[in-house]
Design an enzyme around this catalytic site. Sequence first.
Site, PDB file in Angstrom:
ATOM      1  N   HIS A   1      53.038  55.103  38.180  1.00  0.00           N
ATOM      2  CA  HIS A   1      52.774  56.070  37.373  1.00  0.00           C
ATOM      3  C   HIS A   1      51.503  55.016  37.149  1.00  0.00           C
ATOM      4  O   HIS A   1      50.879  54.173  36.159  1.00  0.00           O
ATOM      5  CB  HIS A   1      52.987  55.829  36.300  1.00  0.00           C
ATOM      6  CG  HIS A   1      52.021  56.685  35.371  1.00  0.00           C
ATOM      7  ND1 HIS A   1      52.191  56.435  33.660  1.00  0.00           N
ATOM      8  CD2 HIS A   1      51.803  58.014  34.909  1.00  0.00           C
ATOM      9  CE1 HIS A   1      51.695  57.358  33.244  1.00  0.00           C
ATOM     10  NE2 HIS A   1      51.571  58.697  34.169  1.00  0.00           N
TER      11      HIS A   1
ATOM     12  N   GLU B   1      53.385  51.772  35.790  1.00  0.00           N
ATOM     13  CA  GLU B   1      54.016  51.505  35.893  1.00  0.00           C
ATOM     14  C   GLU B   1      55.177  52.286  36.942  1.00  0.00           C
ATOM     15  O   GLU B   1      54.727  52.825  36.633  1.00  0.00           O
ATOM     16  CB  GLU B   1      53.958  52.584  35.083  1.00  0.00           C
ATOM     17  CG  GLU B   1      53.883  52.115  32.994  1.00  0.00           C
ATOM     18  CD  GLU B   1      54.061  53.055  32.019  1.00  0.00           C
ATOM     19  OE1 GLU B   1      53.866  53.034  30.958  1.00  0.00           O
ATOM     20  OE2 GLU B   1      53.607  54.749  32.080  1.00  0.00           O
TER      21      GLU B   1
HETATM   22  N1  CAA Z   1      35.587  53.680  38.834  1.00  0.00           N
HETATM   23  C1  CAA Z   1      35.523  52.585  39.032  1.00  0.00           C
HETATM   24  N2  CAA Z   1      35.103  52.154  38.325  1.00  0.00           N
HETATM   25  C2  CAA Z   1      35.380  52.606  36.929  1.00  0.00           C
HETATM   26  C3  CAA Z   1      35.397  53.299  36.881  1.00  0.00           C
HETATM   27  C4  CAA Z   1      34.887  54.542  38.117  1.00  0.00           C
HETATM   28  N3  CAA Z   1      35.347  56.030  37.529  1.00  0.00           N
HETATM   29  N4  CAA Z   1      35.463  53.702  35.414  1.00  0.00           N
HETATM   30  C5  CAA Z   1      35.315  52.292  34.492  1.00  0.00           C
HETATM   31  N5  CAA Z   1      34.406  51.572  36.069  1.00  0.00           N
HETATM   32  C6  CAA Z   1      34.782  50.139  35.845  1.00  0.00           C
HETATM   33  C7  CAA Z   1      33.021  49.654  35.538  1.00  0.00           C
HETATM   34  O1  CAA Z   1      32.217  49.898  37.152  1.00  0.00           O
HETATM   35  C8  CAA Z   1      33.730  48.749  34.532  1.00  0.00           C
HETATM   36  O2  CAA Z   1      33.789  47.176  35.810  1.00  0.00           O
HETATM   37  P1  CAA Z   1      33.788  46.040  35.369  1.00  0.00           P
HETATM   38  O3  CAA Z   1      33.809  45.782  34.325  1.00  0.00           O
HETATM   39  O4  CAA Z   1      34.336  44.894  36.225  1.00  0.00           O
HETATM   40  O5  CAA Z   1      32.044  46.190  35.183  1.00  0.00           O
HETATM   41  C9  CAA Z   1      34.216  48.872  33.687  1.00  0.00           C
HETATM   42  O6  CAA Z   1      35.482  49.054  34.976  1.00  0.00           O
HETATM   43  C10 CAA Z   1      34.315  49.378  32.929  1.00  0.00           C
HETATM   44  O7  CAA Z   1      33.815  50.208  32.634  1.00  0.00           O
HETATM   45  P2  CAA Z   1      32.040  50.635  31.671  1.00  0.00           P
HETATM   46  O8  CAA Z   1      31.466  49.097  31.252  1.00  0.00           O
HETATM   47  O9  CAA Z   1      30.845  51.231  32.859  1.00  0.00           O
HETATM   48  O10 CAA Z   1      32.900  51.716  30.914  1.00  0.00           O
HETATM   49  P3  CAA Z   1      33.866  51.002  29.479  1.00  0.00           P
HETATM   50  O11 CAA Z   1      33.333  49.774  29.252  1.00  0.00           O
HETATM   51  O12 CAA Z   1      33.042  52.033  28.500  1.00  0.00           O
HETATM   52  O13 CAA Z   1      35.022  52.047  30.782  1.00  0.00           O
HETATM   53  C11 CAA Z   1      36.606  52.872  30.466  1.00  0.00           C
HETATM   54  C12 CAA Z   1      35.089  52.888  30.506  1.00  0.00           C
HETATM   55  C13 CAA Z   1      37.297  51.792  32.048  1.00  0.00           C
HETATM   56  C14 CAA Z   1      37.183  53.789  31.116  1.00  0.00           C
HETATM   57  C15 CAA Z   1      36.847  52.565  29.300  1.00  0.00           C
HETATM   58  O14 CAA Z   1      36.387  53.135  28.123  1.00  0.00           O
HETATM   59  C16 CAA Z   1      38.837  52.862  29.172  1.00  0.00           C
HETATM   60  O15 CAA Z   1      39.208  51.881  28.960  1.00  0.00           O
HETATM   61  N6  CAA Z   1      38.992  54.335  28.438  1.00  0.00           N
HETATM   62  C17 CAA Z   1      40.360  54.456  28.184  1.00  0.00           C
HETATM   63  C18 CAA Z   1      40.948  54.910  29.274  1.00  0.00           C
HETATM   64  C19 CAA Z   1      42.475  54.359  28.703  1.00  0.00           C
HETATM   65  O16 CAA Z   1      42.930  54.500  27.871  1.00  0.00           O
HETATM   66  N7  CAA Z   1      43.776  55.463  29.759  1.00  0.00           N
HETATM   67  C20 CAA Z   1      44.265  55.710  29.966  1.00  0.00           C
HETATM   68  C21 CAA Z   1      44.889  57.900  29.810  1.00  0.00           C
HETATM   69  S1  CAA Z   1      46.140  58.197  30.181  1.00  0.00           S
HETATM   70  C22 CAA Z   1      46.780  58.071  31.584  1.00  0.00           C
HETATM   71  O17 CAA Z   1      46.049  57.555  31.710  1.00  0.00           O
HETATM   72  C23 CAA Z   1      48.127  58.163  31.703  1.00  0.00           C
HETATM   73  C24 CAA Z   1      48.829  59.494  31.517  1.00  0.00           C
HETATM   74  O18 CAA Z   1      49.170  59.962  31.929  1.00  0.00           O
HETATM   75  C25 CAA Z   1      47.564  60.935  30.955  1.00  0.00           C
HETATM   76  P1  NAD Z   2      44.036  67.645  38.662  1.00  0.00           P
HETATM   77  O1  NAD Z   2      44.582  69.204  38.016  1.00  0.00           O
HETATM   78  O2  NAD Z   2      42.930  66.593  38.026  1.00  0.00           O
HETATM   79  O3  NAD Z   2      44.879  67.871  40.327  1.00  0.00           O
HETATM   80  C1  NAD Z   2      45.984  67.801  40.337  1.00  0.00           C
HETATM   81  C2  NAD Z   2      45.265  68.703  41.976  1.00  0.00           C
HETATM   82  O4  NAD Z   2      46.850  69.177  42.668  1.00  0.00           O
HETATM   83  C3  NAD Z   2      44.596  69.274  41.945  1.00  0.00           C
HETATM   84  O5  NAD Z   2      43.367  69.001  43.156  1.00  0.00           O
HETATM   85  C4  NAD Z   2      45.644  70.882  42.813  1.00  0.00           C
HETATM   86  O6  NAD Z   2      45.259  71.402  43.721  1.00  0.00           O
HETATM   87  C5  NAD Z   2      46.023  69.820  43.403  1.00  0.00           C
HETATM   88  N1  NAD Z   2      47.812  71.195  43.536  1.00  0.00           N
HETATM   89  C6  NAD Z   2      48.107  71.774  42.507  1.00  0.00           C
HETATM   90  N2  NAD Z   2      50.324  72.039  43.037  1.00  0.00           N
HETATM   91  C7  NAD Z   2      49.425  71.677  44.680  1.00  0.00           C
HETATM   92  C8  NAD Z   2      50.541  71.608  46.087  1.00  0.00           C
HETATM   93  N3  NAD Z   2      51.653  72.582  45.107  1.00  0.00           N
HETATM   94  N4  NAD Z   2      50.372  71.214  47.180  1.00  0.00           N
HETATM   95  C9  NAD Z   2      48.915  70.160  47.144  1.00  0.00           C
HETATM   96  N5  NAD Z   2      49.050  70.432  45.562  1.00  0.00           N
HETATM   97  C10 NAD Z   2      48.248  70.694  44.324  1.00  0.00           C
HETATM   98  O7  NAD Z   2      45.277  66.603  37.668  1.00  0.00           O
HETATM   99  P2  NAD Z   2      45.509  65.246  36.743  1.00  0.00           P
HETATM  100  O8  NAD Z   2      44.945  64.441  36.390  1.00  0.00           O
HETATM  101  O9  NAD Z   2      44.988  64.393  38.445  1.00  0.00           O
HETATM  102  O10 NAD Z   2      46.645  64.682  37.180  1.00  0.00           O
HETATM  103  C11 NAD Z   2      47.990  64.861  38.417  1.00  0.00           C
HETATM  104  C12 NAD Z   2      49.319  64.573  37.947  1.00  0.00           C
HETATM  105  O11 NAD Z   2      49.180  62.706  37.473  1.00  0.00           O
HETATM  106  C13 NAD Z   2      50.551  64.941  37.006  1.00  0.00           C
HETATM  107  O12 NAD Z   2      51.586  64.878  37.348  1.00  0.00           O
HETATM  108  C14 NAD Z   2      49.394  64.597  35.570  1.00  0.00           C
HETATM  109  O13 NAD Z   2      50.662  64.305  34.832  1.00  0.00           O
HETATM  110  C15 NAD Z   2      49.294  62.757  36.280  1.00  0.00           C
HETATM  111  N6  NAD Z   2      48.747  62.503  35.788  1.00  0.00           N
HETATM  112  C16 NAD Z   2      47.278  62.419  34.568  1.00  0.00           C
HETATM  113  C17 NAD Z   2      46.746  61.617  34.228  1.00  0.00           C
HETATM  114  C18 NAD Z   2      45.795  62.321  33.472  1.00  0.00           C
HETATM  115  O14 NAD Z   2      44.572  61.225  32.720  1.00  0.00           O
HETATM  116  N7  NAD Z   2      44.686  62.446  33.988  1.00  0.00           N
HETATM  117  C19 NAD Z   2      47.006  60.303  33.892  1.00  0.00           C
HETATM  118  C20 NAD Z   2      48.302  59.647  34.948  1.00  0.00           C
HETATM  119  C21 NAD Z   2      48.987  60.803  35.389  1.00  0.00           C
END
Ligand code: CAA
Ligand code: NAD
Length: 303
Positions: free
Chosen positions: A158, A170
């Site tokens: 993850h 993770e």
């Molecule tokens: N690609 C490459 N590098 C990136 C980037 C990207 N898309 N976004 C940010 N960075 C890098 C920057 O280059 C910078 O690097 P350095 O510190 O080494 O210079 C660093 O990350 C910080 O970026 P910024 O200074 O431009 O901007 P910021 O300080 O506002 O940080 C952020 C941006 C890292 C996205 C910060 O806002 C953050 O940590 N946000 C929270 C993100 C979070 O919680 N993510 C988890 C979401 S839940 C999840 O993912 C799980 C799930 O299953 C849903």
């Molecule tokens: P997204 O919607 O940005 O991308 C999903 C992609 O999968 C799309 O390009 C779609 O065309 C493709 N797709 C769908 N069915 C498919 C198939 N059968 N074969 C090949 N490609 C297929 O979604 P995302 O945010 O990248 O999330 C993807 C996975 O990662 C989910 O399981 C999500 O829960 C998990 N995830 C999301 C986040 C987040 O912050 N968005 C963080 C961690 C984990």
Amino acid sequence: RAMSTSAIQQKEIRNITVIGAGLMGAGIAQVAAQAQLKVTLVDTTDKALENGRTIITNSIKRVAKKKHPEDQAKQQEYIDAAFQNISTTTDSKQAAKDADLIVEAIVENIKVKQQLFKDLDAAAPEHTIFCSNTSSLSVTEIAKATSDKRRQQFAGLHFFNPVPAMKLVEIVRTEELQDTVFDQLAEVTKKIGKTPVSCKDTPGFIVNRLLVPYMLEAFRILDRGEASPQDVDTAMKLGAGMPMGPIELADFVGLDTMKFIADGWRETGGIEPSLVTPVKVLDDLVAEGRLGRKSGKGFYDYT
Ligand code: CAA
Ligand code: NAD
């Protein structure tokens, strides 16, 4: 390196197939390619692959700039070297054939993930390790679509959004996962510059178990009209030191993904029900197609 005594033949992970070229899949492909692994990125359409390529291009420019701040030629070299490690295809079965590791990052839907893994199980070599990047589904349930043997080499891997910036992975251990496979996953995680943590296969693992209920509770503040989205975000940034407030973070994660997670947990249980009661504002935005940053609009407008 010592010979493995496990039933599964160990092979160094060199070729990674990433399925799904969206927010997460593109990021996973990018960081693997940056670490000199060979990556095959798969999606269902050329358009989706193109979207993945755009996500990678935008991000890798930032990474290259940071690595070589003063040298544009070196930046371009770095970008080209990473892209040379990435190939793309719409044929997932073909892409499974020489994969040492498959990381799935497609839509958060158990049936769709199971169908994919069933097909991949038939197509991939015996030694291939299977991983899902699921945010909220049971890895054990997803793995049920595969053979007894494959389930011993099936884990959650993850990543966090944005993958190139977030340093955590993770590694989700099912009851069946072999220790040697866990060790290989920990090793490859470190190789791509991330820090692994180990967790059991429970709803949300560690991060989302804590983060998702927090974000849903923030939506409820909006539902009750107690504060504006801007004030909620400012409050958590300045009052609790969060890098993003919960509302902008939800837009960043994707509101469809947020809803899949909450609805899924409500159906499958395993988590305190009051933590995942429906939230009107989230349901309404998703019904309107406002899915957050990736669709241009969510709680906020990005157009
Ligand atoms: N690609 C490459 N590098 C990136 C980037 C990207 N898309 N976004 C940010 N960075 C890098 C920057 O280059 C910078 O690097 P350095 O510190 O080494 O210079 C660093 O990350 C910080 O970026 P910024 O200074 O431009 O901007 P910021 O300080 O506002 O940080 C952020 C941006 C890292 C996205 C910060 O806002 C953050 O940590 N946000 C929270 C993100 C979070 O919680 N993510 C988890 C979401 S839940 C999840 O993912 C799980 C799930 O299953 C849903
Ligand atoms: P997204 O919607 O940005 O991308 C999903 C992609 O999968 C799309 O390009 C779609 O065309 C493709 N797709 C769908 N069915 C498919 C198939 N059968 N074969 C090949 N490609 C297929 O979604 P995302 O945010 O990248 O999330 C993807 C996975 O990662 C989910 O399981 C999500 O829960 C998990 N995830 C999301 C986040 C987040 O912050 N968005 C963080 C961690 C984990």
